[in-house]
Design a protein around this motif. Structure first.
Motif, PDB file in Angstrom:
ATOM      1  N   ASP A  11       6.656 -22.041  13.030  1.00  0.00           N
ATOM      2  CA  ASP A  11       6.310 -20.635  13.175  1.00  0.00           C
ATOM      3  C   ASP A  11       6.154 -20.354  14.667  1.00  0.00           C
ATOM      4  O   ASP A  11       5.880 -21.261  15.456  1.00  0.00           O
ATOM      5  CB  ASP A  11       4.998 -20.345  12.430  1.00  0.00           C
ATOM      6  CG  ASP A  11       4.493 -18.946  12.671  1.00  0.00           C
ATOM      7  OD1 ASP A  11       5.249 -17.990  12.449  1.00  0.00           O
ATOM      8  OD2 ASP A  11       3.328 -18.817  13.115  1.00  0.00           O
ATOM      9  N   LEU A 117      11.192 -20.684  13.363  1.00  0.00           N
ATOM     10  CA  LEU A 117      11.423 -19.786  12.229  1.00  0.00           C
ATOM     11  C   LEU A 117      10.385 -18.679  12.303  1.00  0.00           C
ATOM     12  O   LEU A 117       9.211 -18.892  12.020  1.00  0.00           O
ATOM     13  CB  LEU A 117      11.314 -20.539  10.907  1.00  0.00           C
ATOM     14  CG  LEU A 117      11.489 -19.688   9.643  1.00  0.00           C
ATOM     15  CD1 LEU A 117      12.861 -19.006   9.631  1.00  0.00           C
ATOM     16  CD2 LEU A 117      11.299 -20.534   8.381  1.00  0.00           C
ATOM     17  N   LYS A 151       8.626 -14.217   5.914  1.00  0.00           N
ATOM     18  CA  LYS A 151       7.670 -15.234   5.453  1.00  0.00           C
ATOM     19  C   LYS A 151       6.377 -14.494   5.104  1.00  0.00           C
ATOM     20  O   LYS A 151       6.015 -13.554   5.792  1.00  0.00           O
ATOM     21  CB  LYS A 151       7.398 -16.257   6.552  1.00  0.00           C
ATOM     22  CG  LYS A 151       8.592 -17.060   7.012  1.00  0.00           C
ATOM     23  CD  LYS A 151       8.186 -18.082   8.086  1.00  0.00           C
ATOM     24  CE  LYS A 151       7.640 -17.389   9.336  1.00  0.00           C
ATOM     25  NZ  LYS A 151       7.064 -18.350  10.294  1.00  0.00           N
ATOM     26  N   ARG A 154       9.206 -16.963  -0.600  1.00  0.00           N
ATOM     27  CA  ARG A 154       9.894 -18.237  -0.832  1.00  0.00           C
ATOM     28  C   ARG A 154      11.318 -18.208  -0.281  1.00  0.00           C
ATOM     29  O   ARG A 154      11.806 -19.188   0.306  1.00  0.00           O
ATOM     30  CB  ARG A 154       9.920 -18.544  -2.335  1.00  0.00           C
ATOM     31  CG  ARG A 154      10.566 -19.875  -2.694  1.00  0.00           C
ATOM     32  CD  ARG A 154      10.869 -19.932  -4.187  1.00  0.00           C
ATOM     33  NE  ARG A 154       9.659 -19.790  -4.977  1.00  0.00           N
ATOM     34  CZ  ARG A 154       8.939 -20.804  -5.450  1.00  0.00           C
ATOM     35  NH1 ARG A 154       9.332 -22.046  -5.205  1.00  0.00           N
ATOM     36  NH2 ARG A 154       7.855 -20.591  -6.166  1.00  0.00           N
ATOM     37  N   SER A 156      12.531 -16.869   2.286  1.00  0.00           N
ATOM     38  CA  SER A 156      12.665 -17.021   3.743  1.00  0.00           C
ATOM     39  C   SER A 156      12.812 -18.489   4.134  1.00  0.00           C
ATOM     40  O   SER A 156      13.608 -18.830   5.018  1.00  0.00           O
ATOM     41  CB  SER A 156      11.459 -16.403   4.461  1.00  0.00           C
ATOM     42  OG  SER A 156      10.249 -17.046   4.095  1.00  0.00           O
ATOM     43  N   TYR A 157      12.082 -19.359   3.465  1.00  0.00           N
ATOM     44  CA  TYR A 157      12.166 -20.790   3.754  1.00  0.00           C
ATOM     45  C   TYR A 157      13.436 -21.380   3.146  1.00  0.00           C
ATOM     46  O   TYR A 157      14.096 -22.220   3.770  1.00  0.00           O
ATOM     47  CB  TYR A 157      10.932 -21.512   3.208  1.00  0.00           C
ATOM     48  CG  TYR A 157       9.644 -20.876   3.637  1.00  0.00           C
ATOM     49  CD1 TYR A 157       9.107 -21.128   4.901  1.00  0.00           C
ATOM     50  CD2 TYR A 157       8.971 -20.000   2.792  1.00  0.00           C
ATOM     51  CE1 TYR A 157       7.924 -20.518   5.297  1.00  0.00           C
ATOM     52  CE2 TYR A 157       7.788 -19.394   3.184  1.00  0.00           C
ATOM     53  CZ  TYR A 157       7.273 -19.647   4.435  1.00  0.00           C
ATOM     54  OH  TYR A 157       6.106 -19.036   4.834  1.00  0.00           O
ATOM     55  N   GLU A 158      13.784 -20.924   1.957  1.00  0.00           N
ATOM     56  CA  GLU A 158      15.007 -21.412   1.321  1.00  0.00           C
ATOM     57  C   GLU A 158      16.228 -21.023   2.147  1.00  0.00           C
ATOM     58  O   GLU A 158      17.169 -21.809   2.300  1.00  0.00           O
ATOM     59  CB  GLU A 158      15.096 -20.864  -0.101  1.00  0.00           C
ATOM     60  CG  GLU A 158      14.022 -21.414  -1.028  1.00  0.00           C
ATOM     61  CD  GLU A 158      14.011 -20.768  -2.395  1.00  0.00           C
ATOM     62  OE1 GLU A 158      13.431 -21.361  -3.324  1.00  0.00           O
ATOM     63  OE2 GLU A 158      14.556 -19.648  -2.534  1.00  0.00           O
ATOM     64  N   LEU A 172       7.161 -27.484   7.620  1.00  0.00           N
ATOM     65  CA  LEU A 172       6.844 -26.202   8.267  1.00  0.00           C
ATOM     66  C   LEU A 172       5.545 -26.387   9.013  1.00  0.00           C
ATOM     67  O   LEU A 172       4.546 -26.858   8.448  1.00  0.00           O
ATOM     68  CB  LEU A 172       6.718 -25.095   7.231  1.00  0.00           C
ATOM     69  CG  LEU A 172       6.466 -23.636   7.662  1.00  0.00           C
ATOM     70  CD1 LEU A 172       5.027 -23.347   8.029  1.00  0.00           C
ATOM     71  CD2 LEU A 172       7.385 -23.216   8.813  1.00  0.00           C
ATOM     72  N   ASP A 179       1.394 -18.845   5.771  1.00  0.00           N
ATOM     73  CA  ASP A 179       2.694 -19.446   6.040  1.00  0.00           C
ATOM     74  C   ASP A 179       2.777 -20.833   5.411  1.00  0.00           C
ATOM     75  O   ASP A 179       3.804 -21.218   4.827  1.00  0.00           O
ATOM     76  CB  ASP A 179       2.891 -19.535   7.553  1.00  0.00           C
ATOM     77  CG  ASP A 179       4.344 -19.455   7.997  1.00  0.00           C
ATOM     78  OD1 ASP A 179       5.235 -19.459   7.130  1.00  0.00           O
ATOM     79  OD2 ASP A 179       4.584 -19.382   9.213  1.00  0.00           O
ATOM     80  N   ALA A 183       5.519 -21.910   2.472  1.00  0.00           N
ATOM     81  CA  ALA A 183       6.415 -23.048   2.651  1.00  0.00           C
ATOM     82  C   ALA A 183       6.211 -24.091   1.562  1.00  0.00           C
ATOM     83  O   ALA A 183       7.173 -24.693   1.060  1.00  0.00           O
ATOM     84  CB  ALA A 183       6.202 -23.665   4.027  1.00  0.00           C
ATOM     85  N   LEU A 188       8.538 -27.322   0.864  1.00  0.00           N
ATOM     86  CA  LEU A 188       8.466 -28.005   2.151  1.00  0.00           C
ATOM     87  C   LEU A 188       7.136 -28.738   2.294  1.00  0.00           C
ATOM     88  O   LEU A 188       6.112 -28.325   1.741  1.00  0.00           O
ATOM     89  CB  LEU A 188       8.610 -27.015   3.306  1.00  0.00           C
ATOM     90  CG  LEU A 188      10.027 -26.562   3.677  1.00  0.00           C
ATOM     91  CD1 LEU A 188      10.585 -25.618   2.610  1.00  0.00           C
ATOM     92  CD2 LEU A 188      10.025 -25.881   5.040  1.00  0.00           C
ATOM     93  N   THR A 190       4.037 -29.521   4.811  1.00  0.00           N
ATOM     94  CA  THR A 190       3.442 -28.540   5.724  1.00  0.00           C
ATOM     95  C   THR A 190       2.451 -29.177   6.684  1.00  0.00           C
ATOM     96  O   THR A 190       1.768 -30.148   6.345  1.00  0.00           O
ATOM     97  CB  THR A 190       2.716 -27.429   4.943  1.00  0.00           C
ATOM     98  OG1 THR A 190       1.725 -28.013   4.090  1.00  0.00           O
ATOM     99  CG2 THR A 190       3.696 -26.613   4.115  1.00  0.00           C
TER     100      THR A 190
END
Length: 222
Positions: A11, A117, A151, A154, A156-158, A172, A179, A183, A188, A190
């Motif tokens: 981030d 990101l 974000k 979901r 956004s991370y995919e 992440l 956030d 993630a 993910l 984290t």
């Protein structure tokens, strides 16, 4: 976590960037640091709201509109248009926290693939990391703008995983619990960066790892 080379997404706002100069800018135009904090929170609030109803959210557009609203009740020492410009200029020219550049360099040297990101423009992250001399350590600078919802959706991370062709371990790194939660929902691992010694909110999914600085992060991956 293991020492297997991984893809790491960072981030940007507050995680990498030190926003204290933005508070200075609010004070310089006649407002307060508290107004600066509420302004930044309002950007996230409105961006999340637009995302929730399926409307595109543009970070700097929201920031500029909300700066005018936030400054309107303060005893400004200049015309409001100039005050808004000063605040946005300060936000657009912040630098990295002191722990970021050495942390990024250590992770790169350990063989990890690094991306930013952000819900904001990718150019802001690229500018800061270039200024700090570590842009070469990054595999890319990503923004959700024009690609996915904000974000912590979901998607956004995919989308970030897809755009970076990530198939292995992915992390992440963020200071924001929302956030971290998003993630984690996307599968993910984290890392919560807790520079202020805060208490993690129990209503969000707990981070895989907590670190006080980015400089510590490479030890958690060892």
């Amino acid at each position: 976590m293991t020492n297997t080379p991984a893809t790491i997404f960072f981030d940007v706002n507050e995680t990498l960037s030190d926003l204290s100069p933005v508070g200075d800018a609010f004070e310089a135009v006649g407002a307060t640091r508290e107004v600066a904090s509420s302004w930044f929170a309002s950007i996230l609030r409105d961006g999340f709201a637009l995302t929730a109803v399926g409307t595109e959210a543009r970070f700097l557009n929201i920031a500029t509109t909300n700066a005018r609203d936030s400054l309107g009740a303060s005893p400004l020492n200049m015309p409001i248009d100039e005050a808004v410009d000063a605040v946005i200029a300060a936000f657009s020219n912040v630098s990295l926290h002191s722990d970021v550049a050495p942390g990024i360099r250590a992770l790169h040297d350990a063989g990890h693939r690094l991306f930013t990101l952000s819900n904001g423009p990718a150019s802001n992250a690229e500018r800061m990391l270039t200024k700090a001399g570590v842009a070469d350590a990054m595999a890319g600078f990503l923004s959700v703008e024009g690609n996915s919802p904000w974000k912590p959706a979901r998607a956004s991370y995919e989308d970030a995983l897809t755009r970076t062709a990530t198939s292995g371990v992915a992390h992440l790194v963020a200071v924001h619990p929302w956030d971290i939660h998003g993630a984690a929902e996307a599968g993910l691992s984290t890392v919560w960066v807790n520079r202020q010694g805060a208490t993690y909110p129990a209503h969000f999914t707990a981070p895989t790892v907590t670190a006080e600085t980015l400089e510590q992060l490479h030890t958690h991956l060892a």
